[in-house]
Design a protein around this motif. Structure first.
Motif, PDB file in Angstrom:
ATOM      1  N   LEU A 183     -55.372 -13.229   3.335  1.00 26.43           N
ATOM      2  CA  LEU A 183     -54.408 -14.023   3.449  1.00 26.43           C
ATOM      3  C   LEU A 183     -53.830 -14.331   2.009  1.00 26.43           C
ATOM      4  CD1 LEU A 183     -55.981 -16.344   5.622  1.00 26.43           C
ATOM      5  CD2 LEU A 183     -54.399 -14.730   6.384  1.00 26.43           C
ATOM      6  N   THR A 184     -52.512 -14.582   2.039  1.00 24.80           N
ATOM      7  CA  THR A 184     -51.819 -14.727   0.582  1.00 24.80           C
ATOM      8  C   THR A 184     -52.062 -16.174   0.321  1.00 24.80           C
ATOM      9  OG1 THR A 184     -49.755 -15.456   1.674  1.00 24.80           O
ATOM     10  CG2 THR A 184     -49.938 -13.070   1.202  1.00 24.80           C
ATOM     11  N   HIS A 185     -51.866 -16.634  -0.878  1.00 26.10           N
ATOM     12  CA  HIS A 185     -52.265 -17.970  -1.429  1.00 26.10           C
ATOM     13  C   HIS A 185     -50.980 -18.767  -0.893  1.00 26.10           C
ATOM     14  CE1 HIS A 185     -53.858 -20.989  -3.755  1.00 26.10           C
ATOM     15  NE2 HIS A 185     -52.784 -21.314  -4.311  1.00 26.10           N
ATOM     16  N   PRO A 186     -50.990 -19.881  -0.418  1.00 23.86           N
ATOM     17  CA  PRO A 186     -50.261 -20.654   0.196  1.00 23.86           C
ATOM     18  C   PRO A 186     -49.365 -21.528  -1.018  1.00 23.86           C
ATOM     19  CG  PRO A 186     -52.118 -21.912   0.575  1.00 23.86           C
ATOM     20  CD  PRO A 186     -52.404 -20.646   0.134  1.00 23.86           C
ATOM     21  N   LYS A 187     -48.067 -21.619  -0.864  1.00 28.51           N
ATOM     22  CA  LYS A 187     -47.344 -22.174  -1.895  1.00 28.51           C
ATOM     23  C   LYS A 187     -47.146 -23.636  -1.333  1.00 28.51           C
ATOM     24  CE  LYS A 187     -44.357 -18.426  -2.548  1.00 28.51           C
ATOM     25  NZ  LYS A 187     -42.889 -17.805  -2.398  1.00 28.51           N
ATOM     26  N   GLN A 188     -46.798 -24.584  -2.242  1.00 25.47           N
ATOM     27  CA  GLN A 188     -46.870 -25.977  -1.927  1.00 25.47           C
ATOM     28  C   GLN A 188     -46.067 -26.260  -0.815  1.00 25.47           C
ATOM     29  OE1 GLN A 188     -45.824 -28.786  -5.262  1.00 25.47           O
ATOM     30  NE2 GLN A 188     -44.581 -30.215  -3.655  1.00 25.47           N
ATOM     31  N   PRO A 189     -46.634 -27.005   0.288  1.00 27.60           N
ATOM     32  CA  PRO A 189     -46.047 -27.332   1.627  1.00 27.60           C
ATOM     33  C   PRO A 189     -44.878 -28.194   1.509  1.00 27.60           C
ATOM     34  CG  PRO A 189     -48.073 -28.374   1.270  1.00 27.60           C
ATOM     35  CD  PRO A 189     -47.960 -27.663  -0.071  1.00 27.60           C
ATOM     36  N   GLY A 190     -44.187 -28.183   2.735  1.00 28.54           N
ATOM     37  CA  GLY A 190     -42.849 -28.930   2.842  1.00 28.54           C
ATOM     38  C   GLY A 190     -43.373 -30.619   3.147  1.00 28.54           C
ATOM     39  N   PHE A 191     -42.675 -31.361   2.804  1.00 27.69           N
ATOM     40  CA  PHE A 191     -43.036 -32.764   3.054  1.00 27.69           C
ATOM     41  C   PHE A 191     -44.270 -33.260   2.437  1.00 27.69           C
ATOM     42  CE2 PHE A 191     -40.319 -32.983   6.946  1.00 27.69           C
ATOM     43  CZ  PHE A 191     -39.022 -33.151   6.061  1.00 27.69           C
ATOM     44  N   PHE A 192     -44.676 -32.589   1.271  1.00 24.81           N
ATOM     45  CA  PHE A 192     -45.829 -32.878   0.526  1.00 24.81           C
ATOM     46  C   PHE A 192     -45.273 -34.193  -0.159  1.00 24.81           C
ATOM     47  CE2 PHE A 192     -47.775 -32.417  -3.698  1.00 24.81           C
ATOM     48  CZ  PHE A 192     -49.300 -32.882  -3.279  1.00 24.81           C
ATOM     49  N   THR A 193     -45.515 -35.354   0.343  1.00 20.16           N
ATOM     50  CA  THR A 193     -45.205 -36.771  -0.212  1.00 20.16           C
ATOM     51  C   THR A 193     -46.149 -37.891  -0.283  1.00 20.16           C
ATOM     52  OG1 THR A 193     -44.725 -37.492   2.110  1.00 20.16           O
ATOM     53  CG2 THR A 193     -42.772 -36.333   0.916  1.00 20.16           C
ATOM     54  N   LYS A 194     -45.854 -38.599  -1.262  1.00 20.63           N
ATOM     55  CA  LYS A 194     -46.610 -39.635  -1.405  1.00 20.63           C
ATOM     56  C   LYS A 194     -45.724 -40.853  -0.823  1.00 20.63           C
ATOM     57  CE  LYS A 194     -49.001 -38.536  -5.555  1.00 20.63           C
ATOM     58  NZ  LYS A 194     -49.389 -38.952  -6.992  1.00 20.63           N
ATOM     59  N   MET A 195     -46.426 -41.670  -0.081  1.00 24.41           N
ATOM     60  CA  MET A 195     -45.931 -42.925   0.551  1.00 24.41           C
ATOM     61  C   MET A 195     -45.773 -44.174  -0.578  1.00 24.41           C
ATOM     62  SD  MET A 195     -47.825 -42.685   4.282  1.00 24.41           S
ATOM     63  CE  MET A 195     -49.410 -42.568   3.803  1.00 24.41           C
ATOM     64  N   GLU A 196     -44.959 -45.044  -0.105  1.00 26.23           N
ATOM     65  CA  GLU A 196     -44.693 -46.164  -0.770  1.00 26.23           C
ATOM     66  C   GLU A 196     -45.856 -47.000  -0.775  1.00 26.23           C
ATOM     67  OE1 GLU A 196     -42.267 -46.475  -3.153  1.00 26.23           O
ATOM     68  OE2 GLU A 196     -41.421 -44.575  -2.570  1.00 26.23           O
ATOM     69  N   SER A 197     -46.353 -47.683  -1.711  1.00 27.94           N
ATOM     70  CA  SER A 197     -47.455 -48.726  -1.657  1.00 27.94           C
ATOM     71  C   SER A 197     -47.455 -49.544  -0.300  1.00 27.94           C
ATOM     72  CB  SER A 197     -47.716 -49.489  -2.919  1.00 27.94           C
ATOM     73  OG  SER A 197     -46.715 -50.220  -2.997  1.00 27.94           O
ATOM     74  N   HIS A 198     -46.181 -50.001  -0.086  1.00 29.83           N
ATOM     75  CA  HIS A 198     -46.182 -51.016   1.078  1.00 29.83           C
ATOM     76  C   HIS A 198     -46.207 -50.052   2.571  1.00 29.83           C
ATOM     77  CE1 HIS A 198     -41.950 -49.612   0.981  1.00 29.83           C
ATOM     78  NE2 HIS A 198     -41.857 -49.677   2.253  1.00 29.83           N
ATOM     79  N   GLU A 199     -46.088 -48.802   2.538  1.00 25.36           N
ATOM     80  CA  GLU A 199     -46.369 -47.878   3.622  1.00 25.36           C
ATOM     81  C   GLU A 199     -47.781 -47.542   3.661  1.00 25.36           C
ATOM     82  OE1 GLU A 199     -43.578 -44.504   3.461  1.00 25.36           O
ATOM     83  OE2 GLU A 199     -41.912 -45.584   3.420  1.00 25.36           O
TER      84      GLU A 199
END
Length: 144
Positions: free
Chosen positions: A109-125
């Motif tokens: 398998l190939t090495h995956p690239k950075q995924p979509g929606f790789f996000t950090k939530m805001e602290s209140h979330e």
């Protein structure tokens, strides 16, 4: 939901692949993508899986209930394939026929690239795990 749909309202032929990748991550981890919360960071489930992958600890993603009854090499392969499925750009994702082959064989398998929606939530979330309020009303219909 695939990034191309969420951001532009457009489905691609690889939108289903993205959703399948999320589903696999949920099954392997025993966690829901929506409302995911980790006490040590504020990333979503995809971000958490990506973080563990990059740190060389992908097996930590596996649900404890699943770990005792599965082959860890197969679970690791599922994680790898799921990360290939959730890549940000549709052209970087495999098609579903390739996903089936990847899961059913031992091809490299190939090495995956950075995924979509790789996000950090805001602290209140991140600390808010509550669900939405159901404001539905029930109307009883009566004939005249």
């Amino acid at each position: 939901m695939a990034p191309e749909y969420a951001l532009n309202g457009l489905f691609s032929v690889k939108s289903d692949v993205f959703s399948f990748g999320i589903l696999v991550l949920e099954v392997i981890s025993g966690l829901k993508s929506k409302g995911f919360y980790h006490p040590n960071h504020s990333q979503n489930l995809i971000g958490h899986a990506w973080k563990l992958w990059n740190e060389g600890r992908p097996l930590e993603l596996i649900d404890i209930c699943l770990a005792s009854s599965c082959m860890l090499s197969e679970a690791l392969r599922c994680i790898h394939v799921s990360l290939l499925c959730v890549q940000h750009h549709p052209e970087d994702r495999p098609n579903m026929a390739s996903v089936v082959i990847m899961l059913g064989s031992e091809i490299a398998l190939t090495h995956p690239k950075q995924p979509g929606f790789f996000t950090k939530m805001e602290s209140h979330e991140a600390g808010n795990q509550s669900s939405s309020t159901n404001e539905m009303s029930i109307t009883l219909l009566e004939p005249r």
